[in-house]
Design an enzyme around this catalytic site. Structure first.
Site, PDB file in Angstrom:
ATOM      1  N   HIS A  61       0.420  -1.650  -0.479  1.00 50.05           N
ATOM      2  CA  HIS A  61       0.438  -0.347  -0.108  1.00 50.05           C
ATOM      3  C   HIS A  61       0.537   1.365   0.478  1.00 50.05           C
ATOM      4  O   HIS A  61       1.562   1.387   0.662  1.00 50.05           O
ATOM      5  CB  HIS A  61      -0.494  -0.068   1.220  1.00 50.05           C
ATOM      6  CG  HIS A  61      -1.701   0.938   1.319  1.00 50.05           C
ATOM      7  ND1 HIS A  61      -1.955   1.986   2.344  1.00 50.05           N
ATOM      8  CD2 HIS A  61      -2.946   1.278   0.633  1.00 50.05           C
ATOM      9  CE1 HIS A  61      -2.421   3.088   2.163  1.00 50.05           C
ATOM     10  NE2 HIS A  61      -2.873   2.673   1.073  1.00 50.05           N
ATOM     11  N   LEU A  92       5.924   2.429   1.158  1.00 53.14           N
ATOM     12  CA  LEU A  92       5.097   1.547   1.282  1.00 53.14           C
ATOM     13  C   LEU A  92       4.827   0.304   2.532  1.00 53.14           C
ATOM     14  O   LEU A  92       6.378  -0.089   2.743  1.00 53.14           O
ATOM     15  CB  LEU A  92       5.497   0.580  -0.441  1.00 53.14           C
ATOM     16  CG  LEU A  92       5.946   1.397  -1.669  1.00 53.14           C
ATOM     17  CD1 LEU A  92       7.151   0.880  -1.557  1.00 53.14           C
ATOM     18  CD2 LEU A  92       5.177   1.296  -1.387  1.00 53.14           C
ATOM     19  N   GLU A  93       3.431   0.312   2.922  1.00 55.23           N
ATOM     20  CA  GLU A  93       3.100  -0.286   3.586  1.00 55.23           C
ATOM     21  C   GLU A  93       3.044  -1.805   2.731  1.00 55.23           C
ATOM     22  O   GLU A  93       1.991  -2.418   2.629  1.00 55.23           O
ATOM     23  CB  GLU A  93       1.927  -0.330   4.600  1.00 55.23           C
ATOM     24  CG  GLU A  93       2.011   0.962   5.151  1.00 55.23           C
ATOM     25  CD  GLU A  93       0.643   2.052   5.658  1.00 55.23           C
ATOM     26  OE1 GLU A  93       0.329   1.396   6.867  1.00 55.23           O
ATOM     27  OE2 GLU A  93      -0.371   1.835   4.720  1.00 55.23           O
ATOM     28  N   LEU A  94       4.259  -3.078   3.211  1.00 49.55           N
ATOM     29  CA  LEU A  94       3.749  -4.006   3.405  1.00 49.55           C
ATOM     30  C   LEU A  94       2.871  -5.198   4.314  1.00 49.55           C
ATOM     31  O   LEU A  94       3.118  -5.508   5.794  1.00 49.55           O
ATOM     32  CB  LEU A  94       5.023  -5.074   3.218  1.00 49.55           C
ATOM     33  CG  LEU A  94       6.202  -4.519   2.035  1.00 49.55           C
ATOM     34  CD1 LEU A  94       7.499  -4.679   2.350  1.00 49.55           C
ATOM     35  CD2 LEU A  94       5.739  -3.907   0.582  1.00 49.55           C
TER      36      LEU A  94
END
Lengths: 315, 315
Positions: free
Chosen positions: B138, B149-151
């Site tokens: 995300h 970036l959110e994993l």
């Protein structure tokens, strides 16, 4: 206020905030014709002269630092000042007594500012005869770096005093914002603490670590909000309908996040793990380094605002 | 993953997020050997070729933009790719169907990434045979500018897939953070929305205006948090005891702010005034200008991080 040539500022309290304000006044033109500091600690003069230079980068200590006067009594400190700014202990009784005494010695039209982060002007003014000229001027620390000043008048503070205070800070390229009610914690801290509460919740429930949470903020909303605050950002993200479009598109997700938000309390038991992680990851933070980098960002933003202003003026 | 010389990335969905990811892949080395885009809108090729250049500043359009392949079927798009990244509509049924079909045509070791801001990988994967290789990646919009970036893996996502995804983004100087649970709204939005809620409350109750609230954030916690996230900032502000000292000193004020925090809901009636102020103050935000300034700040921060790294390495 007298003409700016005769601007005399007196600072009461030479702790971290007081000295940071001193550094601000020495470096933001128009500079005061006289800057006086009063602090009732033993050896105040020695303390001030050895600690104030630490607020400047090497080789950028202004020569005017030697013109600072350290007063030896409150009466001497305030009797000739146009602006009297206190950054003393966060203690209501001390502040009430201080302002009553300041009022006895100060010029009739001097402005009274308190740097308090939590004690409203209406309470501090309780022993004053004329309560119209005291207001809170709350900085975001450290004030010699960060542009924000929250101006929080009491219901008794006069509009003229608020206006003179705003004019003073605007002339020095600061961002003075008039807070219209004496709200608990004013505005900046309320906003920051709301985010902090959710941050505590997310670390406490193991979703991310202290270090990861900080990395998330530093690489997303930090730089974004430095350029455009939350309303402006979401207004930009909502398409032609702006903020309304944003809430039309993802209002459901916003509410779902609000419904699911954590509500930890201070002293609830999350502290041990969170404090431990902070100690282990950060040890002692190099504040001078943080301030140096922050200043670089603020210089870029100032430059852009200057550019923006001149583009607008050309139209 | 094959050697990076043969890195083939396929983007599904050419909306704002998909095209911003395309711009990111074209400008962050190591670049893919092949970048393919698939979108099922009519005249997709024309749409993509005319809209993608808008994501670059004038004169900075990379020549590799002409090497982009626009696929005409999903099968063609994914069958030879190492990474398949979807930025399609926020609709669970569409995503479930998409991944099941992608799985039929894709190489066995291809990574599957979803840009969703809210639909967990565990739900998107429901019709897949092998659920180990799908996760949410995300972005904080727009991804070609913002580093975060959110994993967010599902419980089925393999550690190896998470690791390969982190390695990919770290190599491109991005900030991929592994979120350990499929929390509602992930982390960045939860944090931002917590602050937004208090912001709405303060405007709704007349303490400050929309414009004043944004000015407060832009001149205080925005630039501060760009340099040091909230935990690090308060750890620095707490003296020798760090975060613990911070809560010792002003934990009472923090809790008072939490107790006094507003809890507006979406649809509560505050919207009219808040949306109106945003429209009147901001009209149409110049997003390109915002992104240009944000990039200048991020360049300063990158430079400082580079400098920091080399200082550490010298030790």
């Amino acid at each position: 206020m007298s003409s700016e040539k005769e601007l005399r500022i007196t600072l009461i309290g030479a702790g971290t905030i007081g000295l940071s304000f001193a550094a601000l006044h020495l470096t933001h033109l128009p500079a005061p014709s006289q800057l006086t500091i009063f602090d009732n600690r033993p050896n105040a003069e020695e303390y001030i002269r050895s600690n104030l230079p630490k607020f400047f980068q090497n080789s950028s200590i202004p020569s005017s630092i030697s013109d600072i006067k350290v007063a030896t009594s409150l009466q001497e400190a305030v009797s000739n000042a146009n602006i009297i700014q206190e950054s003393g202990p966060e203690n209501l009784d001390i502040k009430k007594e201080l302002w009553a005494e300041v009022e006895n010695h100060a010029k009739k039209d001097a402005l009274f500012w308190s740097s308090t982060s939590g004690i409203p002007a209406s309470q501090q003014a309780q022993n004053m005869q004329d309560r119209t000229r005291l207001l809170v001027v709350h900085p975001y620390n450290p004030p010699h770096i960060m542009p924000l000043l929250e101006l929080v008048p009491s219901p008794d503070t006069s509009l003229e005093v608020i206006q003179r205070t705003q004019d003073f800070w605007r002339a020095r390229n600061r961002v003075p914002i008039h807070i219209r009610r004496e709200t608990t914690g004013f505005v900046a801290n309320r906003l920051a603490f709301a985010l902090l509460r959710e941050a505590v919740h997310l670390v406490d429930t193991g979703v991310v670590s202290v270090e990861e949470l900080d990395a998330i903020v530093e690489s997303s909303m930090g730089p974004r909000w430095a350029v455009a605050g939350p309303f402006k950002s979401y207004h930009a993200g909502g398409g032609p309908l702006g903020l309304e479009g944003f809430f039309k598109n993802i209002g459901g997700t916003v509410q779902a996040c609000w419904d699911d938000a954590g509500t930890p309390k201070v002293g609830d038991g999350w502290e041990g793990e969170v404090f431990k992680q902070a100690r282990e990851v950060y040890g002692t933070v190099d504040v001078a380094e943080r301030d140096r980098i922050t200043r670089r960002l603020l210089d870029v933003l100032d430059e852009e605002k200057g550019r923006k202003r001149s583009v607008d003026e050309e139209k």
